[in-house]
Design an enzyme around this catalytic site. Structure first.
Site, short mmCIF file in Angstrom:
data_model
loop_
_atom_site.label_atom_id
_atom_site.label_comp_id
_atom_site.label_asym_id
_atom_site.label_seq_id
_atom_site.Cartn_x
_atom_site.Cartn_y
_atom_site.Cartn_z
N LYS A 179 -7.10 2.61 0.63
CA LYS A 179 -7.14 1.23 0.12
C LYS A 179 -7.69 0.29 1.18
CE LYS A 179 -2.83 1.88 -0.35
NZ LYS A 179 -1.37 1.77 -0.57
N GLY A 213 4.75 -5.26 -2.09
CA GLY A 213 4.94 -4.13 -2.99
C GLY A 213 3.69 -3.59 -3.66
N THR A 214 2.52 -4.09 -3.24
CA THR A 214 1.28 -3.63 -3.89
C THR A 214 1.06 -2.13 -3.70
OG1 THR A 214 0.08 -4.35 -1.91
CG2 THR A 214 0.07 -5.84 -3.79
N GLY A 215 1.32 -1.63 -2.50
CA GLY A 215 1.11 -0.20 -2.24
C GLY A 215 2.06 0.66 -3.06
#
Length: 271
Positions: A179, A213-215
């Site tokens: 990412k 918390g995106t990952g």
């Protein structure tokens, strides 16, 4: 997104008391993508949008016991790992997964540092990740700092992401998703690599502090879709769209790095 099968996803990760990352984010994301979430909690963190102020490790026998109880009774289509904290937990998780008659689809999110900067993975655990867990994985989903630690390479652009992905494939992973959100620019580039192909995804950067918390959300939503039998590329594309919308429509909670709108996939009519 559903294809008629509610995939069972076992999440092996730490708890976030603020609800924005960790087990809480995982459960919400798996549910939003049509999966059935089950958990093995590895650690309890004292955490909110401003950072992590305490970590309590769950005993190894309890971590393994949770995994075994779930796998032997409910069954598992995919496993997603997040915060594993130390080498002992990494090794125990890998050993328990290796005991299964047929290894479930394993998505490894190599969580190392919380959004607020707190370390969530001891240095000794990095080698264990590389040696015993990543070789079992169907997909590894590092961000730029995590990919740099795992490969020892400095990453400054998409070509660096591709090189890091290739290095991680060399550790035995079936696929790697590097990412690019930590790199600068108006566009975010993510690289998905397998032994046969390499693909670059892009999306506009959203200028916001609400990215906690995106990952977790991305890896868990991918795992939920893979558990339903959806193709890897399609799963990654759908999960990226979900997380992008979840960031765009974030509720604005907290004084620091706020949580996402985990209902984004439901709100926009995908389910």
């Amino acid at each position: 997104m559903q294809n008629g099968k509610q995939g069972r996803v076992l999440i092996v990760a730490g708890s976030d008391s603020g609800g924005g990352a960790g087990i809480q984010a995982d459960i919400k994301s798996v549910t939003a993508m049509g999966g059935f979430a089950m958990t093995a909690v590895t650690a309890i963190t004292v955490q909110n949008t401003l950072g992590v102020t305490g970590i309590h490790e769950v005993p190894l026998d309890i971590v393994v016991g949770q995994m075994r109880a779930v796998m032997e009774d409910l069954g598992v289509d995919a496993v997603k790992t997040g915060m594993l904290h130390n080498a002992e937990i990494v090794e125990a998780v890998a050993e328990e997964l290796s005991r299964t008659e047929e290894l479930p689809v394993l998505v490894v999110d190599p969580v190392m540092i919380a959004k607020g900067g707190a370390s969530l993975l001891e240095a000794s655990a990095v080698s264990a990740l590389k040696e015993v867990l990543i070789p079992l994985s169907a997909l590894v989903t590092p961000n730029i700092p995590e990919a740099e630690v795992l490969t020892g390479r400095k990453i400054v652009d998409v070509e660096g992401q591709k090189a890091a992905a290739d290095a991680l494939l060399g550790l035995g992973a079936d696929a790697v998703f590097v990412k690019g959100g930590h790199l600068s620019g108006d566009l975010i580039f993510d690289v998905l690599a397998t032994q046969e192909t390499i693909q670059v995804f892009s999306s506009p950067r959203i200028d916001t502090r609400h990215t906690h918390g995106t990952g977790c959300a991305l890896a868990s939503s991918i795992a939920a879709l893979l558990a339903q039998g959806i193709d890897l590329t399609a799963a990654v594309a759908a999960a990226r769209d979900y997380v992008h919308e979840a960031i765009r429509t974030a509720p604005g909670f907290g004084q620091g790095h706020g949580p996402l709108n985990f209902l984004a996939a439901v709100d926009d009519g995908e389910l």
